[in-house]
Design a protein around this motif. Structure first.
Motif, PDB file in Angstrom:
ATOM      1  N   ASP A  24       0.838  -1.197   0.000  1.00 15.71           N
ATOM      2  CA  ASP A  24       0.000   0.000   0.000  1.00 15.71           C
ATOM      3  C   ASP A  24       0.875   1.250   0.000  1.00 15.71           C
ATOM      4  O   ASP A  24       1.842   1.351   0.742  1.00 15.71           O
ATOM      5  N   GLY A  25       0.553   2.203  -0.875  1.00 11.08           N
ATOM      6  CA  GLY A  25       1.297   3.451  -0.961  1.00 11.08           C
ATOM      7  C   GLY A  25       2.603   3.328  -1.723  1.00 11.08           C
ATOM      8  O   GLY A  25       3.522   4.112  -1.514  1.00 11.08           O
ATOM      9  N   SER A  26       2.671   2.346  -2.624  1.00 11.54           N
ATOM     10  CA  SER A  26       3.903   2.163  -3.392  1.00 11.54           C
ATOM     11  C   SER A  26       3.584   1.885  -4.854  1.00 11.54           C
ATOM     12  O   SER A  26       2.432   1.668  -5.227  1.00 11.54           O
ATOM     13  N   ALA A  27       4.637   1.891  -5.662  1.00 15.72           N
ATOM     14  CA  ALA A  27       4.516   1.596  -7.087  1.00 15.72           C
ATOM     15  C   ALA A  27       5.563   0.567  -7.473  1.00 15.72           C
ATOM     16  O   ALA A  27       6.656   0.545  -6.920  1.00 15.72           O
ATOM     17  N   VAL A  28       5.213  -0.290  -8.425  1.00 14.40           N
ATOM     18  CA  VAL A  28       6.155  -1.254  -8.974  1.00 14.40           C
ATOM     19  C   VAL A  28       6.044  -1.209 -10.487  1.00 14.40           C
ATOM     20  O   VAL A  28       5.001  -0.865 -11.038  1.00 14.40           O
ATOM     21  N   PHE A  51       2.425  12.743 -11.354  1.00 14.69           N
ATOM     22  CA  PHE A  51       1.548  12.160 -12.359  1.00 14.69           C
ATOM     23  C   PHE A  51       0.397  11.460 -11.655  1.00 14.69           C
ATOM     24  O   PHE A  51       0.596  10.782 -10.646  1.00 14.69           O
ATOM     25  N   SER A  52      -0.801  11.620 -12.182  1.00 15.51           N
ATOM     26  CA  SER A  52      -1.981  11.016 -11.590  1.00 15.51           C
ATOM     27  C   SER A  52      -2.314   9.712 -12.299  1.00 15.51           C
ATOM     28  O   SER A  52      -2.731   9.731 -13.457  1.00 15.51           O
ATOM     29  N   PRO A  53      -2.154   8.576 -11.616  1.00 10.65           N
ATOM     30  CA  PRO A  53      -2.541   7.322 -12.250  1.00 10.65           C
ATOM     31  C   PRO A  53      -4.052   7.215 -12.462  1.00 10.65           C
ATOM     32  O   PRO A  53      -4.507   6.486 -13.329  1.00 10.65           O
ATOM     33  N   ASP A  61       8.120   8.605  -5.395  1.00  9.20           N
ATOM     34  CA  ASP A  61       7.234   8.555  -4.228  1.00  9.20           C
ATOM     35  C   ASP A  61       5.775   8.550  -4.656  1.00  9.20           C
ATOM     36  O   ASP A  61       5.388   9.218  -5.613  1.00  9.20           O
ATOM     37  N   VAL A  62       4.964   7.816  -3.907  1.00 11.16           N
ATOM     38  CA  VAL A  62       3.515   7.811  -4.085  1.00 11.16           C
ATOM     39  C   VAL A  62       2.931   8.704  -2.995  1.00 11.16           C
ATOM     40  O   VAL A  62       3.273   8.569  -1.819  1.00 11.16           O
ATOM     41  N   TRP A  63       2.071   9.612  -3.402  1.00  9.32           N
ATOM     42  CA  TRP A  63       1.391  10.507  -2.461  1.00  9.32           C
ATOM     43  C   TRP A  63      -0.082  10.094  -2.427  1.00  9.32           C
ATOM     44  O   TRP A  63      -0.882  10.532  -3.261  1.00  9.32           O
ATOM     45  N   PRO A  64      -0.450   9.212  -1.467  1.00 13.03           N
ATOM     46  CA  PRO A  64      -1.807   8.662  -1.434  1.00 13.03           C
ATOM     47  C   PRO A  64      -2.909   9.703  -1.339  1.00 13.03           C
ATOM     48  O   PRO A  64      -3.942   9.568  -1.995  1.00 13.03           O
ATOM     49  N   GLY A  65      -2.716  10.752  -0.532  1.00 11.94           N
ATOM     50  CA  GLY A  65      -3.765  11.769  -0.370  1.00 11.94           C
ATOM     51  C   GLY A  65      -4.105  12.481  -1.661  1.00 11.94           C
ATOM     52  O   GLY A  65      -5.249  12.842  -1.899  1.00 11.94           O
ATOM     53  N   ALA A  66      -3.107  12.670  -2.513  1.00 12.16           N
ATOM     54  CA  ALA A  66      -3.312  13.343  -3.802  1.00 12.16           C
ATOM     55  C   ALA A  66      -3.460  12.340  -4.939  1.00 12.16           C
ATOM     56  O   ALA A  66      -3.746  12.736  -6.066  1.00 12.16           O
TER      57      ALA A  66
END
Length: 75
Positions: free
Chosen positions: A8-12, A65-67, A48-53
């Protein structure tokens, strides 16, 4: 890979038919976006992943960038 393998809160980075895709997990949602930064030619999944945004930040220059929207958000 399986959902539980994604932190959770990461990217691969995952290869899909020869294309590098950043898979981003935020809570129970999973998003996908091209893993290549359109500005810096680096892997977004290393940022970095910014979960709130709900954004993924380029590790080289900080653009976000917004996935969810599959596009650059700012920077």
């Amino acid at each position: 890979f399986k959902f539980d393998d994604l932190v959770d809160g990461s990217a691969v980075c995952h290869n899909v038919d020869g294309v590098a895709v950043a898979i981003v997990r935020i809570g129970y949602d999973v998003h996908a976006i091209d893993d290549l930064c359109s500005h810096a030619n680096v892997s977004l999944s290393g940022g970095d992943v910014w979960p709130g945004a709900c954004t993924l930040e380029c590790p080289k220059h900080g653009s976000a960038f917004s996935p969810q929207k599959r596009k650059k958000s700012w920077g």
